[in-house]
Design an enzyme around this catalytic site. Sequence first.
Site, PDB file in Angstrom:
ATOM      1  N   ASP A   1       0.847  -1.049  -0.066  1.00 53.96           N
ATOM      2  CA  ASP A   1      -0.174   0.000   0.079  1.00 53.96           C
ATOM      3  C   ASP A   1       0.879   1.311   0.070  1.00 53.96           C
ATOM      4  O   ASP A   1       0.646   2.119  -0.739  1.00 53.96           O
ATOM      5  CB  ASP A   1      -0.906   0.174   1.191  1.00 53.96           C
ATOM      6  CG  ASP A   1      -1.756  -0.967   1.352  1.00 53.96           C
ATOM      7  OD1 ASP A   1      -3.240  -0.671   1.299  1.00 53.96           O
ATOM      8  OD2 ASP A   1      -1.598  -2.136   1.535  1.00 53.96           O
TER       9      ASP A   1
ATOM     10  N   THR B   1      -7.411  -4.350   0.330  1.00 55.97           N
ATOM     11  CA  THR B   1      -6.146  -4.776   0.979  1.00 55.97           C
ATOM     12  C   THR B   1      -6.355  -6.369   1.388  1.00 55.97           C
ATOM     13  O   THR B   1      -5.324  -7.115   1.512  1.00 55.97           O
ATOM     14  CB  THR B   1      -5.730  -3.697   2.105  1.00 55.97           C
ATOM     15  OG1 THR B   1      -5.342  -2.620   1.449  1.00 55.97           O
ATOM     16  CG2 THR B   1      -4.505  -4.211   2.825  1.00 55.97           C
TER      17      THR B   1
HETATM   18 MG   LIG Z   1      -6.748   1.006   0.423  1.00 53.05          MG
END
Ligand SMILES: [Mg+2]
Length: 328
Positions: A47, A128
């Site tokens: 990320d 995620t």
């Molecule tokens: Mg995200």
Amino acid sequence: MPDIDAIFQTALRALTAACETTARVQAGFDAREALTKHDRSPVTIADYASQVILSKHLWDVFPDYGMISEENADELRKPENSAQLSSVCEQVRVHLPDISEAEICELLTRGGRGDHGLDWTLDPIDGTKGFMRGDQYAVALALLCDGKVIAGFMGCPRYSVMGGLTPSIFYAAQGEGAWHRILDTPDPDQEIKVDDTAVLTQARIIRGVEAAHANLGIVDVMKARLGMQAEDVRMDGQGKYAAVATGDATAYLRVPQLDSTRKECVWDHAAGVIIVEEAGGKVTDVEGSPLDFTVGDTLAENRGIIATNGAIHEEVLGVVSAIEAEAV
Ligand SMILES: [Mg+2]
């Protein structure tokens, strides 16, 4: 209005680099390197690395644009997370060899709306939890002009709807249509269109995987009530919009629980919305109102999302409304 060719070139180059990075991290994913944010949601090395790479490319070319992005450096700067910060630097430097740790943290910290009404929205990994399972996720980037989405770019390195993996980038800009690029091939980009299913009973529905995000059961009620036969699809992340835009699905439903106060974040939807609209589809909230991207980091004025091929939009809104009315 910004130079759309420069926007396309820069955003597609940046997104391709970010997707290479997320795919590489996912292939060797180590769950021990994930952190937990203050809202209890997970965040990974990928990320952060994805957000840094995209921000760096975009600000090098468009230094005045704002950046409304999901991640920041708060967790990474904590002394106990120094190993994760080192891993982020290592992954970013595969692509940007000379970048310093200070610049990486600065890129993650700098953000907010710009002064000229032009703002990127960025979700460096949307989905995620799917990413951590080895499943689908999206790298999602959009450009707002005075709060209206004028371009959207979505990287889906694990894109798959009915079997078969097609690593993809989908993109669109206002009045320019919606396009599909298959990664790692020399094939030219193809314009995409929604499907032409005219009645809801024949539609293929796509929905999320995480029950915390929406009332997933409403699709089951709808299917049973209408006797819908088409197999439905579940997917993590914003690639659900791409499935509608390509005709892989007819409609995407994200209907919140009636008592939910959760609001959708702009970076989770901006790119997907314009890709569906430019492919000929329609996106509203569950009441049929257009999505309002002008009110901060969330879609505070909207409840849920309905994205369809357009032809069945009113019918979907009507059925959802009827099922919700009975549930009260
Ligand atoms: Mg995200």
